[in-house]
Design an enzyme around this catalytic site. Structure first.
Site, mmCIF file in Angstrom:
data_model
loop_
_atom_site.group_PDB
_atom_site.id
_atom_site.type_symbol
_atom_site.label_atom_id
_atom_site.label_comp_id
_atom_site.label_asym_id
_atom_site.label_seq_id
_atom_site.Cartn_x
_atom_site.Cartn_y
_atom_site.Cartn_z
ATOM 1 N N ASP A 1 25.587 18.876 84.577
ATOM 2 C CA ASP A 1 24.890 18.896 83.292
ATOM 3 C C ASP A 1 23.404 19.060 83.561
ATOM 4 O O ASP A 1 22.846 18.334 84.394
ATOM 5 C CB ASP A 1 25.120 17.592 82.526
ATOM 6 C CG ASP A 1 26.560 17.425 82.055
ATOM 7 O OD1 ASP A 1 27.364 18.342 82.286
ATOM 8 O OD2 ASP A 1 26.871 16.379 81.463
ATOM 9 N N ASP B 1 35.167 18.312 70.765
ATOM 10 C CA ASP B 1 34.479 17.050 71.045
ATOM 11 C C ASP B 1 34.817 16.082 69.923
ATOM 12 O O ASP B 1 34.441 16.283 68.766
ATOM 13 C CB ASP B 1 32.975 17.277 71.140
ATOM 14 C CG ASP B 1 32.612 18.260 72.253
ATOM 15 O OD1 ASP B 1 33.366 18.321 73.240
ATOM 16 O OD2 ASP B 1 31.593 18.952 72.133
#
Length: 244
Positions: A10, A129
């Protein structure tokens, strides 16, 4: 069939980080994204999951850096974060990545998402998500801060559009090292014939074995992030545990 592991990189402001529950400001830095990605490749990864968190949160991008990283890797890359229109999609695919992961766009712009799926097929995965709200699984968008509607309605629509695979994250689990949501994964697998990549909550080798137990139901892979960076186990240990 063995579970595919996708170690995560990330990226915020040019640095590899991990967040807790996807919250901006909860970053822990881990150095260069290039070094992190190459380390996972050297440890035996077949895929690396790279997320541009600045693009996901709508505060800039690390596109040029990530294109360089993808270009240096010999393994496949799943690229995610802020891919919401033709320009960002084409730039992501131009890096040579194996596939891209659409998130917010699938919620906010279903017509565009359907066109992208029709045009690029296997190159497109959709990130679901999810957060449990009042007993119902709801989707989250824009770096997990906006409401995105009902999971099952969206999944049915994307299936109809021909989506080739889903990356399923329980937002409440991500970056917490509290274990994956196996029930959510099983329910998504039961609702679609497309392969599912699990994300969020993995903290132990046993968590990965539990996810691997869902391979025959349709789970294809698992993204692993914080557990690797925090030293809970090594990637070679994890790969050995879930191979075959």
């Amino acid at each position: 069939m063995s579970l595919v592991l996708l170690p995560a990189v990330d990226v915020v402001n040019g640095e590899a980080v991990r967040l807790v529950q996807g919250e901006a400001g909860s970053e822990t830095g881990y150095g260069s994204p290039r070094d992190a990605a190459l380390a996972w490749q050297n440890d035996g990864a077949e895929w690396v999951h790279i997320v541009d968190l600045d693009a996901a949160f709508g505060r800039g991008s690390n596109r040029e850096l990530l294109a360089d990283v993808v270009g240096e890797l010999d393994v496949q890359v799943e690229l995610s974060g802020g891919i919401r229109d033709d320009a960002s999609l084409e730039a992501a695919l131009a890096t040579g990545c194996g596939r891209v992961n659409l998130g917010t766009a699938a919620i906010e712009n279903p017509e565009w998402c359907a066109r992208a799926i029709a045009k690029y097929g296997e190159k497109i995965a959709v990130g679901l998500d999810v957060r449990l709200v009042d007993g119902e699984y709801q989707l989250r968008g824009r770096g997990w801060v906006t409401e995105g509607g009902n999971l099952w309605e969206t999944l049915a629509r994307l299936d109809k559009d021909g989506c080739s695979r889903y990356v399923v994250t329980d937002v409440s689990k991500d970056g917490t090292l509290t274990g994956p949501n196996l029930e959510l994964l099983a329910q998504v697998c039961a609702a679609t014939d497309a392969p599912v990549v699990a994300s969020g909550g993995v903290s132990t080798i046993d968590d990965l074995r539990a996810i691997a137990g869902l391979v025959d139901r349709g789970v294809e892979g698992s993204i692993v992030g914080k557990a690797l960076y925090a030293g809970r186990f090594t990637l070679p240990e994890a790969l050995a545990a879930v191979s075959g």
